[in-house]
Design an enzyme around this catalytic site. Structure first.
Site, PDB file in Angstrom:
ATOM      1  N   HIS A  81      -9.368   3.062  -1.796  1.00  0.00           N
ATOM      2  CA  HIS A  81      -7.848   2.735  -1.728  1.00  0.00           C
ATOM      3  C   HIS A  81      -7.479   2.124  -2.912  1.00  0.00           C
ATOM      4  O   HIS A  81      -7.092   0.766  -3.053  1.00  0.00           O
ATOM      5  CB  HIS A  81      -7.403   1.983  -0.504  1.00  0.00           C
ATOM      6  CG  HIS A  81      -6.248   1.736  -0.250  1.00  0.00           C
ATOM      7  ND1 HIS A  81      -5.204   2.709  -0.536  1.00  0.00           N
ATOM      8  CD2 HIS A  81      -5.593   0.652   0.126  1.00  0.00           C
ATOM      9  CE1 HIS A  81      -3.862   1.959  -0.143  1.00  0.00           C
ATOM     10  NE2 HIS A  81      -4.128   0.830   0.228  1.00  0.00           N
ATOM     11  N   CYS A 103       0.618  -1.164   0.155  1.00  0.00           N
ATOM     12  CA  CYS A 103       0.091  -0.032   0.201  1.00  0.00           C
ATOM     13  C   CYS A 103       0.799   1.186   0.214  1.00  0.00           C
ATOM     14  O   CYS A 103       0.263   2.488  -0.221  1.00  0.00           O
ATOM     15  CB  CYS A 103      -0.662   0.001   1.178  1.00  0.00           C
ATOM     16  SG  CYS A 103      -2.199  -1.387   1.283  1.00  0.00           S
TER      17      CYS A 103
END
Lengths: 396, 471
Positions: A341, A83
């Site tokens: 996201h 991420c």
């Protein structure tokens, strides 16, 4: 370790719309974000000397950006750090400029998550999976483990705990309602969050960021060249990175991993604070974009980033410390909660919010007189994080 | 003297009331409940459980053979005994054999184990019998069949139950059967299979055994024999001349059900839990004939205690909420597939990691003594490389560090409760909990480990261990 302070500047940034972009391919989003950045910087594709692209699932070679953008024969690198892939692309781009190799670089982060048909993340390459270790491990599940342990450790009742988490979700949806590119631009009530269906108890639907498509882009240049592009350029003040040393995604755990304090983020933040010259982050950081894949993630990161004392995050949530009006606004654009996201894009979207805030262009989200903005990405799950922290500052 | 030196059993945690079954079909409900294996159990996992119940703290290095008996071994071609032996951390140089295809498989394995020890080709033989048979929906068999396992250690020292004699009949007869692709047990008409099969053959075998050894029903403290259901059990007892008030081992139809190849051995274990020194016991299986064994408890009987045995397992239970849960557990109906990536596997990977996955060994660092799971070549605590001993964790208890209720993770029985568990003595494992009552799970809850079948990715069976609340 050296310091990146004041060697690299951001002169342009762009975002695609973040959401379930059924009608946009990866290429479309990359073009949308990058050309907005070009326009912001007042340059064109022919001016770029190098490019770095961050993505985890959506593109396997540098061609994933050279082809749509028609970048001919440039040095282009695809980077991945879970991420933190977006901030990783920005980080290595900064080093490539600071070492004197390139005058400027294009940084792109993107992810196309909604084509796979799953209501969750796709798998990385199937052959890299383990058949059994990590079977049943999910993102929400892993952070739910942190939440359960956090409430247990600090003697917080389940009701109080869920209420605290819900306040964070309400804050972020409120902030997101002021950003035209956010996936969710509507407020939610505390009750709706608390009573939402469970995803991985104790986390409910509104404790989780959505699965989203999106892209973001930045144009970086040498700090001493920045003023020839614009007056209100933003400087990179510090970059920190720390990668965890065990991997619960593959079923491996260590007994000495504390589920409720994230060492990788602590180390990365301290590296960035050190380079930027920050001694008291709570006082000196004007606004922060903090990785909030789940509400508990933001709560524990207040403590891991040094914004709140360990175990006391709840007090600050109750006091409104991290709201737009508070002492240290966190996720002024709504964070992962409101934007979703798209993994490679998130870190650069965060940098964009810091950039706009420092330029005074954040509209209804604007914090007063910001001097330092912090962007924090965190790949993985407790015990196996890639903690990445970038600090940006207004020019003197 | 050759005989049983240790014994154990396993009854699954879940039970389904006969009433719930009858309600599904608008039918008549016999009393009681049956034992239902969890969705992640099969004949191998249950055999391993029964074996652990039997072995207790004994040194596993003394076991020379493992005989696995079942009519429902999960692989049609691939030995279950070798897999179970590895999961149990037995020696490599042992004899592993599968006994299959007949309700007599359990006693067949027992007979062969006795013969092996008598012949001197093994000092200790571990026999497991386990079954997970399915009756077709709406059938009587669905009401009667239960899941379970038993294990016996056969040896020639420390014998608690000696084998006094045996007698077997082979009988070619079509009563119950399954073909290659049948999920459900088939049966011919009950009037035929009972009058010409069970009611003729079992007495022939039992009376034949008693005649061979010049014994009468009065010589036995208990008679333990297979029956398809409670009524035929009672009738057979009278037919054989045993006193129903004092000599019958309870066939447990109303708390467990008919557990197939495991049935005679499970009832035997129940009988042994009450047996006194000198008690003579008669054990008779039925299926394609009959194996009859004449047993006698010795002075050692009081010293042998399974970890839980039949008593302990029967007392530890949770009722399935509905018939539909049973349908899900046994995958009786196709359901909408989860919108998730498919389960994946690779034979080389699970073979390489078998010591960790299948035998649940961690590594204990020779330098700093810390335990790590799975086995780690580089010690995560002191950094020393390739300097470790294997540490068996399957028999260790642990405590829950944290848990969740995950409704996203694919599971037959949501929510998937992922946990991190700290083992007593060191090592932390992350895996989904099984046999749990959701509301009862808490941080710091003590747990023990159990072998389970996780998924069948790439059409191979993937086993590893899960924590469960201590039963």
């Amino acid at each position: 370790m050296g310091s990146i302070k004041d060697q690299v500047a951001i002169i342009g940034m762009g975002l695609s719309k973040f959401g379930e972009n059924w009608e946009s391919s990866s290429d479309d989003m990359i073009i949308e974000a990058t050309y907005e950045a070009y326009e912001d910087a007042g340059i064109g594709p022919k001016d770029i000397q190098a490019a770095f692209v961050g993505t985890i699932f959506s593109g396997v070679t540098a061609a994933c950006v050279t082809e749509p953008l028609k970048l001919d024969y440039l040095p282009v690198t695809r980077v991945e750090n879970n991420c933190a892939s977006g901030l990783e692309a920005l980080r290595v781009a900064s080093f490539s400029i600071a070492c004197g190799m390139y005058d400027n670089a294009l940084v792109v982060g993107f992810e196309k998550l909604k084509d796979c048909g799953y209501s969750s993340l796709p798998n990385p390459s199937q052959d890299s999976l383990h058949p059994l270790f990590g079977s049943g491990v999910t993102g929400p599940g892993s952070f739910a483990l942190a939440a359960t342990r956090y409430f247990h450790k600090y003697g917080i009742s389940m009701d109080d705990g869920k209420r605290t988490l819900a306040k964070i979700a309400v804050k972020n949806h409120h902030n997101g309602s002021f950003h035209p590119k956010a996936m969710y631009q509507r407020e939610v009530t505390l009750e709706a969050v608390i009573n939402a269906p469970p995803i991985a108890w104790p986390l409910g639907l509104f404790d989780c960021c959505p699965t989203t498509d999106g892209a973001a882009a930045a144009i970086l240049t040498r700090a001493d060249l920045a003023k020839s592009f614009r007056d209100d350029y933003v400087l990179v003040k510090g970059l920190g990175l720390s990668v965890g040393r065990i991997n619960p995604w593959t079923g491996k755990c260590r007994e000495d991993v504390e589920l409720t304090f994230w060492v990788e983020t602590d180390i990365a933040a301290k590296q960035a604070y050190d380079q930027a010259g920050v001694k008291d982050p709570r006082k000196e950081i004007s606004m922060a974009e903090v990785h909030d894949c789940f509400t508990i993630t933001e709560l524990i990161n207040y403590e891991s980033l040094g914004f709140a004392p360990v175990g006391k995050g709840k007090e600050d949530v109750d006091a409104g410390t991290f709201t737009l009006e508070g002492q240290l606004p966190v996720n002024t654009d709504g964070g992962l909660k409101a934007f979703g996201h798209p993994i490679g894009a998130s870190g650069i979207r965060m940098a964009c919010e810091c950039y706009k805030q420092l330029q005074g262009k954040a509209g209804r989200r604007q914090v007063k007189n910001p001097t330092l903005g912090l962007a924090h990405s965190q790949g993985g799950i407790p015990g196996a994080f890639e903690g990445s922290v970038a600090i940006f500052g207004a020019r003197d | 003297m050759v005989g049983i030196t240790a014994y154990g059993a396993y009854v699954p945690f879940y039970r389904l009331s006969k009433e719930a079954i009858a309600k599904a079909w608008d039918g008549f409900a016999p009393p009681g409940e049956k034992a239902v294996a969890n969705f992640d159990e099969d004949s191998i996992t249950m055999a391993v459980e029964a074996a652990i119940d039997c072995i207790g703290g004994l040194d596993r290095g003394i076991i020379d053979a493992l005989f696995f008996a079942s009519t429902t071994a999960p692989y049609k071609e691939k030995q279950a005994a070798a897999l179970a032996a590895f999961a149990l951390d037995l020696r490599r140089d042992i004899v592993t054999q599968d006994y299959a295809n007949s309700l007599r498989a359990g006693t067949a394995a027992m007979r062969s184990a006795i013969d092996a020890v008598k012949a001197g080709s093994a000092g200790r033989v571990l026999v497991t019998a386990s079954d997970c048979r399915l009756g077709a929906p709406q059938s009587t068999l669905e009401q009667n069949l239960g899941d379970g396992a038993a294990a016996l250690m056969i040896g020639d020292s420390g014998v608690a139950v000696s084998i006094e004699g045996s007698y077997s009949i082979a009988n070619e007869f079509i009563d119950l059967w399954r073909l290659e692709n049948d999920r459900f047990v088939r049966s011919w008409e009950e009037r035929f299979i009972m009058t010409q099969g069970y009611e003729k053959v079992l007495p022939e075998a039992v009376l034949g055994a008693m005649k061979k050894y010049d014994l009468t029903p009065k010589d036995f403290a208990k008679v333990i024999f297979y029956a398809p259901d409670a009524r035929s059990h009672t009738r057979m007892a009278a037919r054989l001349g045993f006193d129903p008030r004092t000599q019958l081992q309870d066939p447990l139809f109303d708390v467990m059900g008919n557990t197939g190849a495991a049935f005679p051995l499970m009832m035997l274990v129940a009988a042994l839990e009450e047996a006194k020194p000198g008690d003579r016991l008669l054990l008779a299986s039925y299926g394609d004939g009959s194996d009859v064994l004449v047993l006698q408890a010795t002075e050692e009987i009081a010293k042998v205690k399974p970890r839980r045995g039949m008593k302990g397992h029967l007392a530890s239970k949770s009722m399935l909420r509905s018939y539909e849960k049973y349908v899900l557990f046994r995958r009786l109906m196709p359901v909408e597939p989860a919108r998730r990536p498919e389960a994946y596997s690779a034979a080389p990977t699970i073979w390489r990691d078998a010591k960790s996955l299948l035998a649940l060994n961690g590594s204990k660092c020779k330098s700093c003594s810390r335990v790590q799971y799975p086995v780690a070549r580089i010690c995560p605590y002191c950094g020393s490389k390739d300097e470790f001993d294997y540490a068996r964790l399957s028999d260790k208890k642990g405590k829950i560090v944290s848990f969740n209720e995950d409704f996203v993770a694919t599971t037959i029985d949501p929510p998937n409760m992922m946990t991190q568990v700290d083992f007593d003595g060191g090592g932390r494992i992350q895996c989904a909990m099984t046999d749990r009552v959701v509301e009862d799970v808490k941080v710091d809850m003590p747990v023990e480990m159990t072998l389970r079948r996780i998924h069948d990715g790439r059409d191979i069976l993937n086993y590893t261990w899960k924590p469960r609340p201590i039963r």
